[in-house]
Design an enzyme around this catalytic site. Structure first.
Site, PDB file in Angstrom:
ATOM      1  N   ASN A 196      -6.916   3.618 -11.758  1.00  0.00           N
ATOM      2  CA  ASN A 196      -6.184   2.738 -11.454  1.00  0.00           C
ATOM      3  C   ASN A 196      -4.669   3.169 -12.059  1.00  0.00           C
ATOM      4  OD1 ASN A 196      -4.893  -0.219 -10.916  1.00  0.00           O
ATOM      5  ND2 ASN A 196      -4.733  -0.550 -13.271  1.00  0.00           N
ATOM      6  N   SER A 223       1.526   4.595 -15.490  1.00  0.00           N
ATOM      7  CA  SER A 223       0.198   5.158 -16.106  1.00  0.00           C
ATOM      8  C   SER A 223      -0.943   5.328 -14.953  1.00  0.00           C
ATOM      9  CB  SER A 223      -0.276   4.437 -17.380  1.00  0.00           C
ATOM     10  OG  SER A 223       0.875   4.445 -17.967  1.00  0.00           O
ATOM     11  N   LEU A 253      -9.175  -4.639 -19.522  1.00  0.00           N
ATOM     12  CA  LEU A 253      -7.997  -4.679 -18.852  1.00  0.00           C
ATOM     13  C   LEU A 253      -6.835  -3.748 -18.965  1.00  0.00           C
ATOM     14  CD1 LEU A 253      -6.626  -5.953 -16.076  1.00  0.00           C
ATOM     15  CD2 LEU A 253      -5.439  -7.439 -17.661  1.00  0.00           C
ATOM     16  N   ASP A 254      -6.655  -2.748 -18.258  1.00  0.00           N
ATOM     17  CA  ASP A 254      -5.493  -1.701 -18.454  1.00  0.00           C
ATOM     18  C   ASP A 254      -5.523  -0.978 -19.576  1.00  0.00           C
ATOM     19  OD1 ASP A 254      -4.419  -2.682 -16.081  1.00  0.00           O
ATOM     20  OD2 ASP A 254      -3.198  -4.010 -16.977  1.00  0.00           O
ATOM     21  N   ILE A 273      -8.825  -9.264 -10.910  1.00  0.00           N
ATOM     22  CA  ILE A 273      -9.514  -8.593 -12.201  1.00  0.00           C
ATOM     23  C   ILE A 273     -10.850  -8.475 -12.231  1.00  0.00           C
ATOM     24  CG2 ILE A 273     -10.224  -9.558 -14.444  1.00  0.00           C
ATOM     25  CD1 ILE A 273      -7.534 -10.592 -15.020  1.00  0.00           C
ATOM     26  N   GLY A 281       0.793  -1.204  -0.018  1.00  0.00           N
ATOM     27  CA  GLY A 281      -0.087  -0.007  -0.086  1.00  0.00           C
ATOM     28  C   GLY A 281       0.750   1.383   0.010  1.00  0.00           C
ATOM     29  N   SER A 282       2.156   1.149  -0.620  1.00  0.00           N
ATOM     30  CA  SER A 282       2.855   2.784  -0.687  1.00  0.00           C
ATOM     31  C   SER A 282       1.981   3.674  -1.299  1.00  0.00           C
ATOM     32  CB  SER A 282       4.185   2.130  -1.013  1.00  0.00           C
ATOM     33  OG  SER A 282       4.177   2.043  -2.544  1.00  0.00           O
ATOM     34  N   ASN A 283       1.415   3.216  -2.578  1.00  0.00           N
ATOM     35  CA  ASN A 283       0.595   4.459  -3.283  1.00  0.00           C
ATOM     36  C   ASN A 283      -0.432   4.718  -2.347  1.00  0.00           C
ATOM     37  OD1 ASN A 283       1.680   4.950  -6.144  1.00  0.00           O
ATOM     38  ND2 ASN A 283       1.980   2.581  -6.143  1.00  0.00           N
ATOM     39  N   GLN A 338       8.352   7.286  -8.960  1.00  0.00           N
ATOM     40  CA  GLN A 338       7.545   8.117  -9.702  1.00  0.00           C
ATOM     41  C   GLN A 338       6.031   7.981  -9.796  1.00  0.00           C
ATOM     42  OE1 GLN A 338       8.833  10.483 -11.446  1.00  0.00           O
ATOM     43  NE2 GLN A 338      10.843   9.614 -10.372  1.00  0.00           N
ATOM     44  N   HIS A 381      -0.761   1.781 -13.101  1.00  0.00           N
ATOM     45  CA  HIS A 381      -0.365   0.541 -13.574  1.00  0.00           C
ATOM     46  C   HIS A 381       1.214   0.606 -13.904  1.00  0.00           C
ATOM     47  CE1 HIS A 381      -0.173  -3.164 -15.672  1.00  0.00           C
ATOM     48  NE2 HIS A 381       0.449  -2.527 -16.734  1.00  0.00           N
TER      49      HIS A 381
HETATM   50  C1  GAR Z   1       2.638  -0.671  -7.683  1.00  0.00           C
HETATM   51  O1  GAR Z   1       3.855  -0.714  -8.397  1.00  0.00           O
HETATM   52  C2  GAR Z   1       1.541  -0.662  -8.845  1.00  0.00           C
HETATM   53  O2  GAR Z   1       1.765   0.005  -9.891  1.00  0.00           O
HETATM   54  C3  GAR Z   1       1.125  -1.946  -9.025  1.00  0.00           C
HETATM   55  O3  GAR Z   1       1.532  -2.807  -7.844  1.00  0.00           O
HETATM   56  C4  GAR Z   1       2.099  -1.910  -7.006  1.00  0.00           C
HETATM   57  C5  GAR Z   1       1.632  -1.901  -5.731  1.00  0.00           C
HETATM   58  O4  GAR Z   1       2.669  -1.236  -4.625  1.00  0.00           O
HETATM   59  N1  GAR Z   1      -0.012  -2.548  -9.651  1.00  0.00           N
HETATM   60  C6  GAR Z   1      -0.296  -3.214 -10.617  1.00  0.00           C
HETATM   61  O5  GAR Z   1       0.593  -4.021 -10.846  1.00  0.00           O
HETATM   62  C7  GAR Z   1      -1.611  -3.326 -11.116  1.00  0.00           C
HETATM   63  N2  GAR Z   1      -1.760  -4.217 -12.174  1.00  0.00           N
HETATM   64  P1  GAR Z   1       2.117  -0.688  -3.569  1.00  0.00           P
HETATM   65  O6  GAR Z   1       1.185  -1.632  -2.750  1.00  0.00           O
HETATM   66  O7  GAR Z   1       3.232  -0.407  -2.608  1.00  0.00           O
HETATM   67  O8  GAR Z   1       1.598   0.748  -4.004  1.00  0.00           O
END
Ligand code: GAR
Length: 195
Positions: free
Chosen positions: A107, A136, A144-145, A92, A12-14, A173, A109
């Site tokens: 989302n 993105s 999907l995506d 999904i 969950g860093s994002n 980023q 990606h």
């Molecule tokens: C992130 O890099 C995100 O872009 C990716 O999972 C990671 C989650 O990191 N998402 C996907 O691959 C979606 N298909 P986080 O839990 O530290 O935010």
């Protein structure tokens, strides 16, 4: 004030960057964080930030995606979200779920879409000999995506990059890109942002 629900599957860093960004004159607030994994590390981080959480474990539902998603929707809608932000949510979603949140689900990606939808994006970019990789943020549609791109951030691929080193640089980023795009989206701006 827009109400934002964030869905995660892992660390969950994002999500943390999104939740932390929604203060002061920001047009939105994080109201709920949900996960398909009760053990997702991000759930504790969300609670530490004072955001309510829920988990709907997908495993007991087996192949019954509709039943899993009904439970997800029940929990999400109890928080009355205006916007759903998928942040490392690794399930999904069915067209019915996407339709339920049509026009209000985002989302992130880890590739420069339309390149490399799906998994193993960094390994695929390195293998292809690409000079650049990135992330993105897009609107979620039933494909999907593949929804409209709201923003991208780029990094150079270095000669000795492996998937892990590239993923770490792209993630930095992502943490800039997603809060910036979400803020614009919450204010009604769907024009594309390039960082
Ligand atoms: C992130 O890099 C995100 O872009 C990716 O999972 C990671 C989650 O990191 N998402 C996907 O691959 C979606 N298909 P986080 O839990 O530290 O935010």
């Amino acid at each position: 004030m827009k109400r934002v629900a964030i869905l995660i599957s892992g660390g969950g860093s994002n999500m943390v960057r999104l939740a932390e960004s929604m203060t002061g004159d920001h047009p939105a607030r994080a109201v709920i964080v949900g996960s398909n994994d009760p053990a997702a590390g991000g759930l504790t981080k969300a609670r530490d930030l004072g955001v309510d959480t829920f988990a709907v474990d997908h495993r007991p539902f087996g192949r019954d995606r509709a039943a899993f998603e009904a439970e997800l929707i029940r929990n999400l809608d109890a928080a009355r979200p205006d916007i759903i932000a998928l942040a490392g949510f690794m399930r999904i979603l069915t067209p019915d779920f996407v339709r339920h949140y049509s026009g209000r689900m985002l989302n992130i990606h880890p590739s420069l879409l339309p390149k490399y939808p799906g998994l193993h994006t960094h390994a695929r970019a390195i293998e292809a000999g690409d000079a650049e990789a990135g992330a993105s943020v897009h609107e979620v549609t039933a494909d999907l995506d593949a929804g409209p791109i709201l923003g991208q951030a780029r990094v150079s691929i270095l000669p000795d990059d492996d998937p892990a080193s590239l993923a770490a640089r792209v993630l930095i980023q992502e943490h800039r890109l997603y809060p910036a795009v979400l803020k614009r989206f919450a204010a009604g701006d769907r024009t594309r942002l390039d960082l």
